[in-house]
Design a protein around this motif. Structure first.
Motif, PDB file in Angstrom:
ATOM      1  N   ILE A 238      -6.682  -3.716   2.686  1.00 34.86           N
ATOM      2  CA  ILE A 238      -6.630  -2.136   3.448  1.00 34.86           C
ATOM      3  C   ILE A 238      -8.006  -1.896   3.677  1.00 34.86           C
ATOM      4  O   ILE A 238      -8.329  -1.236   4.659  1.00 34.86           O
TER       5      ILE A 238
ATOM      6  N   LEU B 117      -2.927   4.815   3.087  1.00 31.95           N
ATOM      7  CA  LEU B 117      -2.854   4.809   4.506  1.00 31.95           C
ATOM      8  C   LEU B 117      -3.380   5.726   5.344  1.00 31.95           C
ATOM      9  O   LEU B 117      -4.069   5.882   6.460  1.00 31.95           O
TER      10      LEU B 117
ATOM     11  N   TRP C 229       0.942  -1.212  -0.007  1.00 31.97           N
ATOM     12  CA  TRP C 229       0.114   0.046   0.033  1.00 31.97           C
ATOM     13  C   TRP C 229       0.827   1.022  -0.020  1.00 31.97           C
ATOM     14  O   TRP C 229       1.932   1.052   0.781  1.00 31.97           O
TER      15      TRP C 229
ATOM     16  N   SER D  64      -8.529  -4.637  12.173  1.00 36.86           N
ATOM     17  CA  SER D  64      -7.495  -4.023  11.609  1.00 36.86           C
ATOM     18  C   SER D  64      -6.287  -4.896  11.417  1.00 36.86           C
ATOM     19  O   SER D  64      -5.802  -5.191  10.371  1.00 36.86           O
TER      20      SER D  64
END
Length: 547
Positions: A134, A80, A75, A125
């Motif tokens: 994600i 993020l 990612w 998470s």
């Protein structure tokens, strides 16, 4: 029923309960959810969750949605970073939606739900990181955790104000100081855990999420179960409410939360908070690059600009900038308690006037101190600015209680936090786009922040005008005695014990004081030790500024 202990009527304090047990309970929750500020420590490790040592980049033709579901490439930090936006948007939205429910359900039930959401979000998470999805992390910490943020943030507000009518600002400042300090404790804890769990096949993030979820759940549940509400009609022994007149800024009446959107004073306070936070959060977002680019080699005693530094020299000033970031975080935290406490003496309106007038002077002076090469003046100016940024958050609940009464101040504060959500978008957008625009025009890096500081000063001028326009609430907006009685009944407020036996005057006088000094000391140590540990580590990091 098994969960009756969560009902508000079972949290009414009895004689011998000390009101100084409520602030550490609030701190226990705020120190945990305050880790939202420190989530950036996960970005770099997560950006190489698959590559471990170096990120595995997605192919150039990989679309955004393909990257979201991909298990073969890492990612981007920009992806993020959406977590921050989710945190603070959901915080404001959830606080606004469920603030009214909180007033009736009580702080204990709200604190338990906040713990389940925040810690459950961390566990979800962890699952998302483990499977490299994600979108699961966004739903876990971003959405579900964001709801926990909102409920946890406002859970103690109304209760603290009712326990400390003589020191409203100080009480809410103590709790909200914890939210600012959450990153000071959580960030080094997270870094240590990631180092412990890191291996040739893992960067240690999902394990860290899981462990922190357990630790935070214990602390947050301890805080939630420690909440008590005062009996209806209680006041501190020996304290007399101030005499009010039609011109006073502190009312003894109460506004219902459902009327709040139609009251001009609410929108003025909303604008006051939004503009103060927009300016402050804009500075927080650029504090590290601003110091490096404005002073460049001067931070190392060299008379060269940022672009002329070697890689090693840039690493050196990056360490100094990290110390600067730690220093301003301490002022952000300290300002929450100091300014909110000062507002008990100055008054809320005057305190915000100081924020805006002094803030304008400091923002305008930053370009001058940068041009003169005075690092000390520049750092001092930013530190004071950030103290007022934190102070604005902590003073707002007391301002609302003064204007709208205490009966539904938690719910009203929840509505007000939509100003924070707005500021979380407005401030960084203004600062970042202004910087990029000026760089595109070829402006030197040390000068790109000047116009930005003037724009932020302009925001504070608007905030000052809004603050000066705030007047006492018109009588038509307050609840009638009958409406207030109904609301108190819905909120399960009684001047009695759980068994329905009315407290005598002597018993009422013993509510809020007394109790075991050992229990009180243990409660404060439980939250004080982690906070002192975090502050000590931050001071060590900031010490590089003074070498």
């Amino acid at each position: 029923m098994a969960f009756n202990f969560l009902e508000k009527e079972h949290t009414i304090a009895k004689p011998g309960f000390n009101r100084w047990l409520v602030p550490p309970a609030a701190l226990a929750i705020h120190l945990c959810i305050g880790m939202a500020y420190g989530f950036s420590v996960f970005w770099l490790p997560l950006s190489k969750a698959l590559g471990i040592k170096d990120p595995i980049a997605c192919s150039a033709d990989t679309g955004f949605f393909e990257q979201i579901f991909s298990t073969s490439c890492d990612w981007k930090i920009s992806m993020l970073g959406w977590m921050y936006t989710m945190f603070f948007v959901l915080l404001g939205v959830s606080a606004a939606i469920w603030g009214g429910w909180l007033e009736r359900a009580g702080p204990r039930k709200a604190g338990v739900v906040a713990a389940l959401c925040w810690c459950g979000g961390l566990l979800i998470s962890a699952f998302g990181v483990y499977h490299h999805q994600i979108w699961i992390m966004w739903i876990g910490s971003g959405v579900i955790g964001g709801v926990g943020l909102g409920l946890g943030y406002i859970s103690p507000v109304s209760t603290l104000i009712k326990w400390f009518p003589d020191r409203r600002g100080m009480a809410t400042g103590l709790a909200i100081m914890g939210f600012g300090g959450g990153a000071l404790v959580g960030s080094p804890l997270a870094v240590g855990l990631m180092k412990h769990f890191a291996s040739p096949t893992s960067v240690g993030v999902w394990q860290t999420f899981a462990v922190m979820a357990v630790i935070y759940f214990v602390f947050m549940m301890g805080g939630a179960l420690g909440y008590r509400v005062p009996p209806s009609g209680w006041k501190p022994a020996g304290w007399t409410p101030p005499v009010t007149t039609n011109n006073t800024m502190i009312t003894q009446n109460h506004v219902h939360v459902k009327k709040i959107w139609g009251i001009p004073q609410f929108w003025l306070v909303w604008a006051v908070l939004c503009l103060n936070v927009s300016a402050g959060i804009g500075v927080i977002g650029i504090s590290s690059p601003m110091l490096q680019e404005v002073f460049g080699g001067h931070l190392l005693g060299l008379n060269v600009g940022f672009n002329d530094l070697s890689t090693e020299q840039k690493a050196g000033i990056a360490a100094i900038a990290a110390g600067f970031t730690g220093l301003i975080s301490l002022f952000n935290i300290g300002g929450r308690f100091v300014w909110a406490s000062c507002s008990d003496f100055f008054g809320r309106k005057m305190t915000y006037a100081i924020f805006f007038v002094l803030g304008v002077v400091l923002y305008v002076s930053l370009p001058w101190s940068a041009k003169s090469g005075s690092i000390a003046l520049f750092v001092a100016g930013v530190c004071i600015i950030l103290s007022m940024y934190g102070g604005g958050f902590a003073t707002a609940p007391a301002y609302l209680a003064d204007l709208f009464g205490t009966q539904m101040v938690g719910a009203i504060h929840g509505r007000l936090l939509t100003a924070w959500s707005t500021a979380g978008i407005l401030g960084p957008v203004v600062v970042n786009y202004m910087r990029e625009y000026q760089l595109s025009l070829g402006m030197p890096r040390e000068s790109v922040y000047n116009t930005t500081m003037y724009i932020l000063a302009g925001m504070l001028v608007l905030g000052l005008i809004c603050n000066l326009l705030i007047r006492p609430i018109a009588a038509k907006h307050f609840m009638t005695p009958e409406e207030l009685a109904v609301e108190k009944q819905l909120a399960h407020e009684k001047s009695s014990s759980d068994k329905g036996v009315a407290l005598t005057a002597a018993e009422m006088d013993q509510v809020g004081r007394g109790g075991s000094p050992i229990v009180i000391g243990a409660a404060w140590l439980a939250v004080g030790i982690p906070l002192v540990w975090g502050i000590t580590l931050t001071l060590e990091k900031a010490a590089v500024l003074f070498k």
